[in-house]
Design an enzyme around this catalytic site. Structure first.
Site, PDB file in Angstrom:
ATOM      1  N   ARG A  52      -4.743   1.256  -1.090  1.00 48.08           N
ATOM      2  CA  ARG A  52      -4.617  -0.190  -0.866  1.00 48.08           C
ATOM      3  C   ARG A  52      -4.422  -0.981  -2.145  1.00 48.08           C
ATOM      4  O   ARG A  52      -5.182  -0.825  -3.098  1.00 48.08           O
ATOM      5  CB  ARG A  52      -5.860  -0.719  -0.136  1.00 48.08           C
ATOM      6  CG  ARG A  52      -5.733  -2.192   0.226  1.00 48.08           C
ATOM      7  CD  ARG A  52      -6.984  -2.751   0.870  1.00 48.08           C
ATOM      8  NE  ARG A  52      -6.762  -4.137   1.279  1.00 48.08           N
ATOM      9  CZ  ARG A  52      -7.713  -5.017   1.533  1.00 48.08           C
ATOM     10  NH1 ARG A  52      -8.991  -4.662   1.414  1.00 48.08           N
ATOM     11  NH2 ARG A  52      -7.417  -6.247   1.892  1.00 48.08           N
ATOM     12  N   LEU A  53      -3.397  -1.831  -2.130  1.00 39.98           N
ATOM     13  CA  LEU A  53      -3.246  -2.904  -3.101  1.00 39.98           C
ATOM     14  C   LEU A  53      -3.670  -4.172  -2.366  1.00 39.98           C
ATOM     15  O   LEU A  53      -2.952  -4.675  -1.499  1.00 39.98           O
ATOM     16  CB  LEU A  53      -1.801  -3.019  -3.591  1.00 39.98           C
ATOM     17  CG  LEU A  53      -1.501  -4.122  -4.610  1.00 39.98           C
ATOM     18  CD1 LEU A  53      -2.220  -3.857  -5.925  1.00 39.98           C
ATOM     19  CD2 LEU A  53       0.001  -4.247  -4.850  1.00 39.98           C
TER      20      LEU A  53
ATOM     21  N   ASP B 182      -3.747  -9.269   7.769  1.00 41.85           N
ATOM     22  CA  ASP B 182      -2.606  -9.039   8.657  1.00 41.85           C
ATOM     23  C   ASP B 182      -2.652  -7.633   9.248  1.00 41.85           C
ATOM     24  O   ASP B 182      -2.016  -7.368  10.275  1.00 41.85           O
ATOM     25  CB  ASP B 182      -1.287  -9.288   7.927  1.00 41.85           C
ATOM     26  CG  ASP B 182      -1.107  -8.463   6.662  1.00 41.85           C
ATOM     27  OD1 ASP B 182      -2.105  -7.908   6.160  1.00 41.85           O
ATOM     28  OD2 ASP B 182       0.024  -8.383   6.145  1.00 41.85           O
TER      29      ASP B 182
ATOM     30  N   CYS C 126       0.824  -1.202   0.000  1.00 37.37           N
ATOM     31  CA  CYS C 126       0.000   0.000   0.000  1.00 37.37           C
ATOM     32  C   CYS C 126       0.859   1.254   0.000  1.00 37.37           C
ATOM     33  O   CYS C 126       2.083   1.197  -0.083  1.00 37.37           O
ATOM     34  CB  CYS C 126      -0.905   0.017   1.241  1.00 37.37           C
ATOM     35  SG  CYS C 126      -1.835  -1.506   1.466  1.00 37.37           S
TER      36      CYS C 126
ATOM     37  N   GLU D  87       3.691  -6.408   4.449  1.00 38.39           N
ATOM     38  CA  GLU D  87       3.142  -7.723   4.766  1.00 38.39           C
ATOM     39  C   GLU D  87       3.748  -8.217   6.074  1.00 38.39           C
ATOM     40  O   GLU D  87       4.963  -8.087   6.286  1.00 38.39           O
ATOM     41  CB  GLU D  87       3.454  -8.748   3.670  1.00 38.39           C
ATOM     42  CG  GLU D  87       2.899  -8.420   2.298  1.00 38.39           C
ATOM     43  CD  GLU D  87       1.388  -8.474   2.223  1.00 38.39           C
ATOM     44  OE1 GLU D  87       0.755  -9.062   3.132  1.00 38.39           O
ATOM     45  OE2 GLU D  87       0.831  -7.924   1.250  1.00 38.39           O
TER      46      GLU D  87
ATOM     47  N   SER E 241      11.234 -12.546  -5.230  1.00 36.38           N
ATOM     48  CA  SER E 241      12.518 -12.210  -5.845  1.00 36.38           C
ATOM     49  C   SER E 241      13.666 -12.843  -5.058  1.00 36.38           C
ATOM     50  O   SER E 241      13.474 -13.354  -3.951  1.00 36.38           O
ATOM     51  CB  SER E 241      12.719 -10.687  -5.884  1.00 36.38           C
ATOM     52  OG  SER E 241      13.198 -10.205  -4.640  1.00 36.38           O
ATOM     53  N   GLY E 242      14.860 -12.772  -5.622  1.00 32.59           N
ATOM     54  CA  GLY E 242      16.061 -13.286  -4.960  1.00 32.59           C
ATOM     55  C   GLY E 242      16.855 -12.215  -4.250  1.00 32.59           C
ATOM     56  O   GLY E 242      18.007 -12.453  -3.859  1.00 32.59           O
TER      57      GLY E 242
END
Length: 625
Positions: free
Chosen positions: A50-51, A101, A2, A78, A361-362
């Site tokens: 918000r996403l 969450d 977000c 998150e 992702s790494g």
């Protein structure tokens, strides 16, 4: 994921502030296109976009208020252990209205107060208004994955996820911070807590800030990464432990109520994440960038890994025709930002967001496990080494930035090669480049001086430990995480980094030096040294050796070639422009000399030229505009 923002103004004009916060919130819409809202809890006004990722229902929208009305939360990020925390809170009598969450975070704060950050596993930046105490609490995750800017003047504080949003508060003036710009010229980004604008700061990684009703700020850090070499087990035991922790991290990072995908470059880190994620989750989408220039193109390896893991693979070729993209990048980053891999990261995020909402992702693998070639410098040029004439001369040049009290620092020579490898401009070259406003900032402390101070305060006796811990603050958070956050959120995409899971990172910090970097008779690269020793052994359980043990390529772009071809005319026009000449932050003559030498193949100045280009484009957008 977000965008958050807000103003707390004890004695201000609340009507005006509401207008500012509404404008700030609108500027964050790309970070959260699913819902936008503001809330007024005078003297606090908070905004959120918000996403939707976890509990996509409207019940989980923000801002969210506690059941007793005391606390109001806006949260970006998150919390990966939210289910565990939820059960703990249920045992303490808390009830939940949502499955998000966000509500877990709010109740965790209600239960533990400021200390709640110690129990959080995730990436986050959030603000909580306590209407009883009339105080605002701001904080950021351990490794700076999520950004937070703020401006504090007396009885007023403004905060936001991005600078473009923060600057909608018209009481904040757009004045350049030359101290921040001075350090940018060396480290390619503006390190926290500095900001490119006077009067604005960034929260540092793992920092908490409390704004009290008397207008005072209280700041502290709740976590500091530290390599300890405390792990005493065998290599085989270390492999099993790291594998176990990574599997658990992958499990929590795959929790989502929207489609997930994978960033897959074809390098060790992203390939290992892809292999482990698909083993647990099944078929997934993977995304990679390619280049027409073979020296920069890893797409053949990405395709091989995608085939092994059975992903539905998408690929995009980066074009040197980037001039239309540059203004968007400059505006979104909000500060001068010279990591040129922001270009492929933006293009990759743009493609990925058309198919999924979340990507793994790494990122963090190199930083934790010793993957960068510059980490070899403590082995090639140890403290006390004085046998290399070129480095002796280089050492003298760089030391000209230091105050007299530091020029004989025994750590100095041991850091010179590392600093030179990492820096865009340093030493006498930097001093000659800078005009008086910037040069005067050297008197407050050079970037090399800042590094040496950090190294001296570090209790480890290993230079590799000092370098890695320094980079967690000045590279991982300020450059790498900034690059990924802005590029991904600019395209309404959430990117998660399982390597930066608390448990994985804690284990990495316990590893002895030999499990990160060591001499290897089988290594054909890096002067016979192997990097990411332990991580590569874990990768052997999932991937073929030709993917694991090849030369590291990174996520760079063919910038040197582009400056000699497609970018040449644009660069000359920019550096010959009246605004650049009149601004005179850096020497126009020296800048043009660097460009001439690069165009004529007399030297390779592309990284420095890119930094100067991005600085001038930022100034034209934000200072002139």
């Amino acid at each position: 994921m977000c965008g958050i923002c807000g103003i707390v103004d004890i004695k201000g004009n609340h009507t005006q502030n509401r207008q500012f916060v509404e404008a700030m919130t609108s500027q964050l819409f790309h970070r959260g296109p699913n819902f936008k809202s503001t809330i007024t809890k005078n003297p606090a006004i908070l905004g959120h976009t918000r996403l939707s990722v976890i509990d996509t229902s409207s019940h989980a929208n923000q801002p969210i208020v506690s059941t007793d009305g005391r606390y109001t939360l806006v949260f970006n990020g998150e919390i990966y252990n939210f289910m565990k925390l939820r059960e703990q809170l249920r045992g303490r009598g808390y009830n939940f209205r949502t499955y998000s969450d966000t509500e877990v975070l709010l109740n965790t704060y209600q239960e533990y107060g400021h200390d709640c950050v110690s129990s959080l596993e995730g990436m986050f930046a959030f603000a909580i208004w306590d209407s009883l105490k009339e105080e605002l609490f701001l904080t950021r995750d351990r490794y700076g994955q999520k950004p937070l800017f703020y401006a504090h003047v007396k009885n007023r504080i403004t905060f936001s996820s991005e600078l473009n949003s923060l600057l909608q508060d018209k009481l904040i003036r757009k004045e350049p911070n030359f101290n921040a710009i001075y350090h940018f010229l060396t480290v390619q980004s503006v390190p926290a807590p500095l900001c490119a604008f006077k009067g604005v700061e960034k929260l540092k990684s793992a920092q908490c800030v409390v704004f009290k009703k008397n207008g005072q700020l209280k700041k502290w850090t709740y976590y500091t990464p530290q390599f300890t070499s405390s792990f005493k087990g065998t290599t085989e035991e270390a492999v099993e432990e790291l594998d176990y922790r990574l599997q658990n991290a992958i499990k929590t990072h795959l929790v989502s109520d929207v489609p997930l995908g994978l960033f897959l470059s074809g390098g060790v880190d992203s390939s290992l994440i892809t292999a482990m994620a698909t083993k647990r989750h099944g078929k997934m989408h993977s995304f990679s960038m390619g280049f027409a220039e073979q020296a920069y193109d890893e797409s053949v390896y990405a395709r091989e890994v995608a085939n092994i893991c059975g992903t539905k693979h998408f690929e995009r070729i980066a074009s040197p025709n980037i001039l239309n993209l540059l203004p968007r990048l400059v505006k979104h980053y909000g500060e001068p930002f010279a990591d040129s891999s922001a270009i492929p990261t933006w293009l990759l995020s743009e493609m990925t967001s058309k198919h999924v909402t979340v990507a793994l992702s790494g990122d963090g693998g190199d930083d934790l496990f010793g993957g960068y070639e510059r980490y070899l410098n403590p082995f090639l040029y140890p403290v006390g080494c004085n046998t290399n004439n070129h480095l002796n001369a280089l050492s003298w040049q760089l030391k000209q930035e230091l105050p007299p009290c530091q020029k004989n620092n025994p750590l100095c020579f041991g850091t010179i090669k590392y600093h030179f490898h990492w820096a865009r401009f340093c030493g006498t070259r930097k001093i000659n480049l800078c005009s008086d406003p910037l040069k005067n900032e050297a008197l407050k402390g050079s970037t090399l001086s800042l590094m040496l101070d950090h190294f001296q305060q570090n209790r480890s006796g290993l230079l590799l430990d000092k370098i890695q811990e320094f980079e967690f603050e000045y590279y991982l958070a300020s450059t790498l995480m900034t690059k990924v956050d802005i590029a991904s959120m600019g395209n309404s995409l959430e990117v998660r980094s399982p390597f930066l899971d608390n448990s994985v990172a804690d284990f990495a910090f316990s590893l002895p030096e030999k499990m990160r970097v060591c001499k290897s008779s089988s290594s054909n690269f890096n002067n016979g040294f192997e990097t990411k020793v332990l991580l590569k052994k874990v990768a052997e359980k999932y991937l073929p050796k030709n993917i694991i043990y090849r030369r590291k390529m990174g996520f760079g772009i063919p910038l040197a070639k582009w400056f000699r071809e497609e970018l040449k005319d644009f660069a000359y026009d920019l550096f010959l422009s009246k605004s650049f000449q009149d601004r005179n932050w850096v020497s126009p003559e020296m800048t043009l000399k660097l460009l001439d030498e690069h165009i004529e193949n007399e030297a390779e100045h592309h990284y420095g030229l890119w930094a100067l280009m991005m600085l001038e484009l930022w100034a034209k957008e934000f200072i002139d505009g």
